[in-house]
Design a protein around this motif. Structure first.
Motif, mmCIF file in Angstrom:
data_model
loop_
_atom_site.group_PDB
_atom_site.id
_atom_site.type_symbol
_atom_site.label_atom_id
_atom_site.label_comp_id
_atom_site.label_asym_id
_atom_site.label_seq_id
_atom_site.Cartn_x
_atom_site.Cartn_y
_atom_site.Cartn_z
ATOM 1 N N TYR A 33 4.600 7.806 4.470
ATOM 2 C CA TYR A 33 4.782 8.019 2.892
ATOM 3 C C TYR A 33 4.296 7.184 2.170
ATOM 4 O O TYR A 33 4.451 6.953 1.090
ATOM 5 N N CYS A 34 3.016 6.107 2.871
ATOM 6 C CA CYS A 34 2.892 4.707 2.121
ATOM 7 C C CYS A 34 1.247 5.101 1.445
ATOM 8 O O CYS A 34 1.100 5.226 0.592
ATOM 9 N N MET A 35 0.485 5.687 2.905
ATOM 10 C CA MET A 35 -1.160 5.707 2.688
ATOM 11 C C MET A 35 -1.083 6.691 3.116
ATOM 12 O O MET A 35 -0.685 7.451 3.848
ATOM 13 N N ILE A 126 11.420 -6.617 7.879
ATOM 14 C CA ILE A 126 10.593 -5.166 9.709
ATOM 15 C C ILE A 126 10.770 -4.157 9.001
ATOM 16 O O ILE A 126 11.869 -4.037 9.464
ATOM 17 N N SER A 127 9.668 -3.943 9.070
ATOM 18 C CA SER A 127 9.878 -2.203 9.060
ATOM 19 C C SER A 127 9.903 -1.614 9.851
ATOM 20 O O SER A 127 9.263 -1.945 11.230
ATOM 21 N N LEU A 128 11.266 -0.013 10.615
ATOM 22 C CA LEU A 128 11.099 0.280 11.895
ATOM 23 C C LEU A 128 12.092 1.647 11.409
ATOM 24 O O LEU A 128 13.118 1.550 11.147
ATOM 25 N N GLU A 196 14.747 4.880 -0.346
ATOM 26 C CA GLU A 196 14.634 6.006 -0.553
ATOM 27 C C GLU A 196 12.957 6.329 -0.161
ATOM 28 O O GLU A 196 12.780 5.001 -1.090
ATOM 29 N N GLU A 197 12.399 7.129 -0.247
ATOM 30 C CA GLU A 197 11.802 7.277 -0.313
ATOM 31 C C GLU A 197 11.063 7.096 -1.602
ATOM 32 O O GLU A 197 11.727 7.927 -2.311
ATOM 33 N N MET A 198 9.440 6.708 -2.592
ATOM 34 C CA MET A 198 9.313 6.774 -3.757
ATOM 35 C C MET A 198 8.198 6.762 -3.801
ATOM 36 O O MET A 198 6.882 7.386 -3.086
ATOM 37 N N PRO A 199 8.020 7.987 -5.396
ATOM 38 C CA PRO A 199 6.471 8.727 -4.941
ATOM 39 C C PRO A 199 5.449 8.089 -5.934
ATOM 40 O O PRO A 199 4.896 7.480 -7.218
#
Ligand code: SAM
Length: 335
Positions: A33-35, A126-128, A196-199
């Motif tokens: 979702y990031c890269m 920490i992202s998990l 929430e996923e951001m565009p």
């Protein structure tokens, strides 16, 4: 002269007390979702040096900023990052700075946790996104779950004031783990926030199809836990619920379903020193140009930051169906 009088107040009366600083756009993970899988990173000469970052943060903290979050990319892959933490930690003695926090994917925490605590880092996020090794690899493309779990353990033992987990939930990818992730956090005496996923930036899936709202996550969690609305605020955009009979909180960062702009107290600085007044808009000021064209002219730098308050927008206007809303990835902006 060192002053810590709050001077960063925008047209809407909001005081900026929180800076999120991205210190590298590079990362050892490639979260879906990031890269994009193939990323072109910034040429090194464009990145602020660690000395420039320390200088810039000193300016902000002398203008009344109380909280700094170091992020990326993956901040802990930047060489000599421990030196930077020491420099920022020392600002607590001479400026308004009260809290130094770091957001990380956890891959380097075994190596750095103790040094971070010693330098004055207060909290780590920490992202998990999954507790299943195969899925973790799929979502991060390059990450190793056991390394991150060891990093979480190291952070727990190092003595940070708080260790929090962040999970981006995507429909059909990891939405079946909302409960398990909360249970893992509670068992480890940590808070967790669902994002929430951001565009932001082009990625290889349609954002609209993977969108999973905080309200859906909350509904799932209510089935399993006794959650009470909490008034707790950490200075960030999370809304919190207290888990009954525990000291743990569950938070939601929901830029789509719950607009948090009216209480926005933060700005971001990108890896190349661009001051972003809003995550979802392009209003920005090139602070690197000021730092490099007028070396050592702290007053000029501070004035530019004060003047930037005039262009902080009232709010962002994310639309998950627009593809992409902004072309910059979160790794550049700093999550
Ligand atoms: N590498 C560090 C990490 O993984 O936490 C720090 C940088 S990362 C960009 C910061 C946070 O932003 C992570 O929690 C990540 O999951 C989140 N993030 C990245 N891209 C996002 C997107 N498009 N929508 C929502 N969250 C995103």
């Amino acid at each position: 002269m060192t002053t810590s009088t709050p001077q960063l107040i925008d047209r809407f009366g909001r005081q900026v007390t929180y800076v999120r600083m991205s210190i590298t756009d590079r990362c050892d993970f490639r979260c879906v979702y990031c890269m994009d899988e193939e990323m072109t990173f910034m040429p090194r000469e464009k990145l602020l040096t660690l000395e420039e970052i320390a200088y810039l943060l000193k300016a902000f903290c002398e203008l009344g900023v109380e909280k700094v979050r170091i992020t990326g990319g993956e901040p802990l892959v930047r060489r000599n990052v421990d030196w930077l933490f020491q420099q920022i930690g020392e600002l607590k003695n001479s400026t308004a700075l009260k809290e130094l926090n770091v957001t990380t994917n956890g891959s380097q925490l075994v190596k750095y946790s103790d040094a971070m605590v010693a330098a004055g880092v207060d909290r780590v996020n920490i992202s998990l996104d999954s507790l299943k090794a195969d899925r973790f690899r799929e979502l991060t493309r390059t990450g190793d779950l056991s390394t991150v779990l060891a990093g979480i353990e190291a952070a727990k033992n190092a003595g940070f004031k708080r260790v929090k987990l962040n999970a981006v939930i995507m429909k059909g990818r990891n939405d079946d783990e909302v409960i398990d992730l909360a249970r893992f956090a509670i068992d480890n005496d940590m808070d967790i926030s669902y994002i929430e996923e951001m565009p932001l930036g082009q990625v290889s899936h349609q954002r609209g199809e993977s969108f999973y709202s905080s309200d859906e996550a909350l509904e799932e969690l209510h089935k399993e836990f006794d959650l009470q609305t909490s008034l707790a605020k950490t200075g960030g955009p999370s809304r919190y619920y207290q888990v009954a009979n525990s000291s743990n909180k569950i938070g939601f960062i929901s830029p789509h379903s719950h607009n948090f702009c009216d209480t926005c107290n933060r700005v971001r600085v990108t890896t190349e020193g661009r001051l972003l007044l809003c995550l979802g808009q392009e209003h920005s000021v090139d602070l690197r140009a000021i730092i490099r064209n007028y070396p050592g002219d702290m007053e000029r730098l501070k004035q530019a930051i004060i003047d930037s308050m005039a262009i902080k927008p009232e709010g962002h206007e994310f639309d998950i169906k627009a593809q992409p809303v902004l072309f910059r990835h979160m790794s550049v902006t700093g999550g």
